[in-house]
Scaffold this active site. Structure first.
Site, short mmCIF file in Angstrom:
data_model
loop_
_atom_site.label_atom_id
_atom_site.label_comp_id
_atom_site.label_asym_id
_atom_site.label_seq_id
_atom_site.Cartn_x
_atom_site.Cartn_y
_atom_site.Cartn_z
N ALA A 30 85.76 24.28 18.74
CA ALA A 30 86.39 22.96 18.84
C ALA A 30 87.01 22.49 17.53
O ALA A 30 87.93 21.67 17.50
CB ALA A 30 85.35 21.95 19.33
N ARG A 42 79.85 18.70 17.56
CA ARG A 42 78.66 18.50 16.71
C ARG A 42 78.98 17.94 15.33
O ARG A 42 78.11 17.90 14.49
CB ARG A 42 77.90 19.85 16.61
N HIS A 128 84.74 29.79 27.80
CA HIS A 128 84.15 28.62 28.49
C HIS A 128 85.11 28.02 29.51
O HIS A 128 85.03 26.85 29.84
CB HIS A 128 83.72 27.56 27.45
N CYS A 136 87.91 23.58 43.98
CA CYS A 136 87.04 23.06 45.03
C CYS A 136 85.88 24.04 45.23
O CYS A 136 86.10 25.24 45.46
CB CYS A 136 87.82 22.91 46.36
N CYS A 139 86.18 25.41 49.09
CA CYS A 139 87.17 26.39 49.60
C CYS A 139 88.00 27.04 48.49
O CYS A 139 88.97 27.73 48.75
CB CYS A 139 88.12 25.67 50.57
N ASN A 227 85.42 26.93 8.21
CA ASN A 227 84.65 25.92 8.90
C ASN A 227 84.19 24.86 7.91
O ASN A 227 83.73 25.23 6.82
CB ASN A 227 83.44 26.53 9.61
N1 APR Z 1 88.72 22.38 10.10
C1 APR Z 1 87.64 23.19 9.91
N2 APR Z 1 86.45 23.02 10.54
C2 APR Z 1 86.36 21.96 11.37
C3 APR Z 1 87.43 21.04 11.59
C4 APR Z 1 88.65 21.30 10.91
N3 APR Z 1 89.73 20.50 11.06
N4 APR Z 1 87.00 20.09 12.47
C5 APR Z 1 85.71 20.40 12.77
N5 APR Z 1 85.33 21.51 12.12
C6 APR Z 1 84.05 22.22 12.23
C7 APR Z 1 82.84 21.33 12.29
O1 APR Z 1 82.31 21.13 11.00
C8 APR Z 1 81.87 22.14 13.17
O2 APR Z 1 81.02 22.96 12.39
O3 APR Z 1 84.11 22.89 13.48
C9 APR Z 1 82.79 23.05 13.99
C10 APR Z 1 82.81 22.68 15.46
O4 APR Z 1 81.52 22.96 15.97
P1 APR Z 1 81.10 22.37 17.41
O5 APR Z 1 81.47 20.94 17.50
O6 APR Z 1 79.67 22.78 17.63
O7 APR Z 1 82.06 23.13 18.43
P2 APR Z 1 81.90 24.61 19.00
O8 APR Z 1 81.32 25.53 17.98
O9 APR Z 1 83.21 24.98 19.58
O10 APR Z 1 80.83 24.40 20.19
C11 APR Z 1 80.60 25.50 21.05
O11 APR Z 1 79.35 24.03 22.50
O12 APR Z 1 79.09 22.06 23.66
C12 APR Z 1 79.46 23.39 23.78
O13 APR Z 1 80.93 24.23 25.39
C13 APR Z 1 80.91 23.50 24.20
O14 APR Z 1 82.50 25.24 23.61
C14 APR Z 1 81.56 24.30 23.08
C15 APR Z 1 80.37 25.01 22.44
#
Ligand code: APR
Length: 262
Positions: A30, A42, A128, A136, A139, A227
């Site tokens: 994300a 998170r 995901h 649906c 169906c 990250n």
């Molecule tokens: N640049 C770099 N890192 C970033 C940025 C950015 N602009 N914005 C956020 N982050 C980092 C955050 O610090 C965090 O460590 O991206 C990471 C996102 O981690 P999560 O929010 O846990 O997302 P993700 O790892 O994709 O979660 C995995 O969890 O809830 C489920 O299904 C959902 O696919 C998701 C899965």
């Protein structure tokens, strides 16, 4: 006091790795989409700080009208369904694809932004699922997510299938639901056979998706992590960049293009 290499030096090293690597896999979470206005899960203001993940399990969704209503309000509010645009990180990853340097993109995201940025659909594995379609459960008829979110916005709080009245569920994988087998197998295969594995914007805490970087490192690939927060894979990373995904990937691609790409 351990000296960390400067960001410029890390970008140089990263660009050099892209030049010499033959099989590159990009793995996103994300965090690659936050600069497109889609909150992650998170971070301090992430989705799981506002919503309870328990409300988004598969069981809860199919058994409670309330849970379905919450899902659609989350979609409406979190911009997952707004017309989010790819940001510099997505565009850089698409450019890598166009250079023929990318084996595939493995994403945990459901926003479809890698395809929107230009990565070809057959090279993007959505572990995901996605929030582009609603299926649906009775169906299997598919509806565009936007049509269903619009119905909810117009006051229908639990729109059912027009064909059979069945429950409509976004095509995303909910907690407690199995991941799409084909995508998981493909992603596992590419991860275990690449020579450069790039993680962008993931906390690497949700499995089995988070096994992918481990498969790559175990197979001898170099690991690059971009990250904002540390992850459990930091020590295994060849390059570790705590900066924003968009700016970092833009700089890396500028450096890559300074020399002819083989
Ligand atoms: N640049 C770099 N890192 C970033 C940025 C950015 N602009 N914005 C956020 N982050 C980092 C955050 O610090 C965090 O460590 O991206 C990471 C996102 O981690 P999560 O929010 O846990 O997302 P993700 O790892 O994709 O979660 C995995 O969890 O809830 C489920 O299904 C959902 O696919 C998701 C899965």
């Amino acid at each position: 006091m351990k000296e960390y290499p400067s960001l410029e030096l890390q970008i140089e090293q990263f660009a050099r790795l892209i030049h010499v690597s033959k099989k590159i896999v990009v793995f996103t979470g994300a965090g690659v989409s936050t600069e497109s206005g889609i909150p992650d899960f998170r971070s301090p203001d992430g989705i799981w700080t506002k919503y309870d993940p328990e409300d988004f399990t598969y069981q809860r969704f199919i058994s409670s009208k309330e849970a379905r209503k919450k899902m659609y309000s989350l979609l409406g509010e979190s911009g997952l369904m707004a017309d989010a645009e790819p940001n510099n990180a997505h565009l850089a990853i698409a450019e890598l694809g166009k250079m023929g340097k990318l084996d595939c993109v493995i994403t945990q995201n459901v926003d479809g932004l890698h395809q929107k940025a230009g990565n070809s659909d057959d090279k993007v594995f959505e572990l995901h699922g996605n929030m582009v379609w609603v299926i649906c459960l009775g169906c299997n008829k598919r509806y565009p997510m936007g049509d269903i979110v619009d119905k909810v916005k117009q006051g229908e709080d639990d729109p059912g299938c027009e064909e059979c009245g069945g429950i409509l569920k976004p095509d995303a994988v909910f907690f407690g639901e199995a991941l799409p087998q084909i995508e998981l197998n493909e992603a596992t295969g590419y991860s275990a056979n690449c020579d450069l594995f790039i993680v962008i914007g993931s906390s690497l805490v949700v499995y089995p998706a988070a096994y992918m970087p481990t498969y790559a490192v175990n197979a001898g690939a170099k690991l690059v992590l971009i990250n904002r927060e540390p992850t459990h894979m930091d020590r295994a990373a060849h390059i570790r960049i705590y900066e924003g995904a968009g700016d970092t990937m833009k700089k890396v691609m500028e450096k890559v293009k300074e020399k002819p790409v083989k």
